[in-house]
Design a protein around this motif. Sequence first.
Motif, PDB file in Angstrom:
ATOM      1  N   TYR A 121      18.890  31.119  51.448  1.00 18.80           N
ATOM      2  CA  TYR A 121      18.535  32.407  52.049  1.00 18.80           C
ATOM      3  C   TYR A 121      19.744  33.280  52.404  1.00 18.80           C
ATOM      4  O   TYR A 121      19.588  34.315  53.020  1.00 18.80           O
ATOM      5  N   CYS A 166      25.895  39.044  58.035  1.00 16.57           N
ATOM      6  CA  CYS A 166      24.521  39.248  58.510  1.00 16.57           C
ATOM      7  C   CYS A 166      24.095  38.115  59.428  1.00 16.57           C
ATOM      8  O   CYS A 166      23.160  38.244  60.192  1.00 16.57           O
ATOM      9  N   LYS A 167      24.788  36.988  59.336  1.00 17.78           N
ATOM     10  CA  LYS A 167      24.547  35.828  60.206  1.00 17.78           C
ATOM     11  C   LYS A 167      23.168  35.198  60.014  1.00 17.78           C
ATOM     12  O   LYS A 167      22.684  34.499  60.907  1.00 17.78           O
ATOM     13  N   PHE A 168      22.538  35.454  58.871  1.00 19.70           N
ATOM     14  CA  PHE A 168      21.219  34.829  58.687  1.00 19.70           C
ATOM     15  C   PHE A 168      21.358  33.313  58.556  1.00 19.70           C
ATOM     16  O   PHE A 168      20.499  32.567  59.018  1.00 19.70           O
ATOM     17  N   GLU A 215      23.368  31.501  60.139  1.00 18.98           N
ATOM     18  CA  GLU A 215      23.524  31.008  61.511  1.00 18.98           C
ATOM     19  C   GLU A 215      22.156  30.832  62.169  1.00 18.98           C
ATOM     20  O   GLU A 215      21.908  29.848  62.872  1.00 18.98           O
ATOM     21  N   VAL A 216      21.256  31.782  61.925  1.00 18.54           N
ATOM     22  CA  VAL A 216      19.948  31.739  62.577  1.00 18.54           C
ATOM     23  C   VAL A 216      19.002  30.757  61.891  1.00 18.54           C
ATOM     24  O   VAL A 216      18.243  30.051  62.538  1.00 18.54           O
ATOM     25  N   ILE A 217      19.068  30.706  60.554  1.00 19.30           N
ATOM     26  CA  ILE A 217      18.090  29.866  59.837  1.00 19.30           C
ATOM     27  C   ILE A 217      18.503  28.392  59.891  1.00 19.30           C
ATOM     28  O   ILE A 217      17.676  27.515  59.693  1.00 19.30           O
ATOM     29  N   ILE A 264      26.174  26.010  61.666  1.00 25.20           N
ATOM     30  CA  ILE A 264      26.906  27.103  61.016  1.00 25.20           C
ATOM     31  C   ILE A 264      27.016  28.257  61.996  1.00 25.20           C
ATOM     32  O   ILE A 264      26.049  28.555  62.708  1.00 25.20           O
ATOM     33  N   TYR A 265      28.151  28.877  62.067  1.00 26.27           N
ATOM     34  CA  TYR A 265      28.216  30.180  62.714  1.00 26.27           C
ATOM     35  C   TYR A 265      29.200  31.061  61.973  1.00 26.27           C
ATOM     36  O   TYR A 265      30.040  30.570  61.212  1.00 26.27           O
TER      37      TYR A 265
END
Lengths: 388, 311, 84
Positions: free
Chosen positions: C29, C60-62, C64-66, C72-73
């Motif tokens: 993603y 976009c840091k997606f 990190e969130v997913i 992950i960051y």
Amino acid sequence: MRKVAADPKGVDSGSHFMDGDHALAEGALAAGCRFFAGYPITPSTEVAERFAERCPHVGGLFIQMEDEIASIAALIGGAWGGQKVMTVTSGPGFSLMMENIGLAVMTETPMVICNVQRCGPSTGLPTLTAQQDMMQVRWGSQGDYRIIALSPDSPQECFDLAIEAFNLSETYRVPVFIMTDETVGHMHEKVVVPPAEQIEVLDRNWYTGPKEDYRPYDFTGNLPAPMVKAGDGYRFHTTGLTHDERGYPAGSVEVHKKLLDHLIGKIDNNVDKISKTEDSGLGDAEVVVISYGITSRIAAKAIADGRKAGIKVGAMRLITVWPLCENRIREIASKVKGIVVPEINMGQVVLEVERVVGGRCKVISVPHAGGAVHDPEVILDAIKEAVK
Amino acid sequence: MNAPMTDEERFRKENPMSEFLRMERMPHIWCPGCGIGTVVNSFAEALKKSDLDMDKVAVVSGIGCTGRVAGYMKFDSLHTTHGRAIPVATGLKLANPDMKVVVVSGDGDLTGIGGNHFIHAARRNMDITVICVNNFTYGMTGGQVTPTTPTKANASTTPYGNYEYPFSLPFLADACGATYVARWTSLHARNITNSISEALKHKGFSFIEVITPCTTLYARRNRLGDGLDALQYYHDDSEIVHGADTREVDIEFQSKIKMGTFVHREKPTYLEAVNTHYANVIGDEYQLYGKTTPEREAEKKAQEQANQGSK
Amino acid sequence: MRFGKLKQKTGIVHINKLWCKGCGFCVKYCPTGVLELSKEYNHKGYHPPYVKHADQCRLCKFCEVICPEFTIYVTDEEEENHSA
């Protein structure tokens, strides 16, 4: 722990004519309880009703939850939210509370739970008296633990012990039970509520040290760690899982032993401080009647009749039923011919008395299936039997 | 002398999640491909964006995989008994009304064993946020059928397929009086964050359902592949229908998933109702925890002015 | 297209291989295809991702969130350079 005078707002000083249930509510308010979650059940409902009526005037909150499970769960949240909390129930509701009594024990959450006992099993005789939940309060939730259970014998004592119960629960961070019964609950008598400044209440033992050093638990086997409340920035965690001092789950045999030693030790090591009895005529006694709650008032008649008949009979009334004052009972047992234990159940506390006495003297159980108090004659017969 | 940090230690320290997670407890117990972690991330993102005082946030969970969230999040947190997160949260909120109390728990916990509490908290419009991680199964105990398991789906206690009718949780919450109801899947992390942001601002009972994969049990038993396959399904078969009639958002086995913000309405919360009612009946001397309503309002106003001043 | 002085954001992806359980969400993603699962194993036996196209990260840091493992960051390259 800080001893303070009661908040006058919650103290309705003066002489009252009220029943035990109402006296319990007044005692709780005097002790500083301002959060009550409960569910109606005969014969305890009057406590909730009194609390609901008084709450908005004294700055407290009453909520009728959807069931007893929710009631006691709300107490756990309420206590960690910083309030002194109470609920009240009777047999069937008490059974529903059992799992979360375990959670309160495990998370060392102070709270007071009143059980106005009625006849069981199951729905039984909902409106009639009993003392049948004495073992349930001691052992009802799963696992090994200790609790404190008090048993008042009059509306006045309902008031007094409600305050005592809160003080004990704050000291030992343990649920404290007031095991009264339908008779005391519905009996109207004179209740004297002293002026607020004469009522001694214990403030919660608040932690005041640096935030990073805070530990919600301290497994000393004696007095528990001080508490914090939600919102003060300590970011505490608490769980029903076996946990370490930080409150974090720790699934090891070693941690579990340490935790259990503490939960049990903090009560067992302080029996002498916790336990209260009312004794009479023990000096020359050859027979001692050990009873609690309403039954001790019936026993008093039998004891008076026994004395009139020339029997040297004394009385020990257990104000604190659990933890049982084992050393004192052992001491008595080594001096007397027999101990008589009347109770409105088929023989519960007597089992512990027998264990403690360990054959030092006769132990005679005077059971009652419930629904009424004993006939004093039956207790007198047992006294005569014991002295033989 | 301090030993130099290993990479893992540095990662724990420098990870932006360290503000929200008890990093010393990582790694967590959840399975590969599980969606709970994503929900926690989305929740943390929402907290980051909010202007809440983080000391005034509490997380309450019940039992089960999702029940572990309370223990991992660095807030005042209570990991309670099975199904009882909502009444514990209720007690906490009512005893300490300044708190923002968030319940994070699973479908079985909240709507099976805890169903009674769920409907009554919604009915009272109790001012708490409930995030339900719905993976259609009891994960911790090994994949049994739950009140949300779709009919025909296989579970360890319906080994020949499920023959019961499942709850549609948004419909249930709506019907019981919840004033904010949303649903997303764990793929829609940004949307979850936005919904949680709205819910945190919302006064009253807010409910967010997040459909998540349970790869180890639900997906495996139903031969649905791994976590990536689950997210692919969410990607292909989900549809955003904000304001949808909650009677029409039920989920069948691998059917289309309607998601979005379904309900967003204003109604006095439980405590507001209590306070308003007693202020009317008793008057100005009515008080809660030592403060009368006028005192509370003056305090609130002063606080708001102070906040505006600082901005 | 011209955006005046506006610059493309570039992120630095930090991956802690130890906690990764190889679900592949971050790889699939990431909208710009920065990550790929590596051939190497971590100590749990999973293939953690590695940064294949570092310059493609748009912060976009997606990932990190997913990432369900909090492993992950992403940091802003500009801020990193600035603070360094």
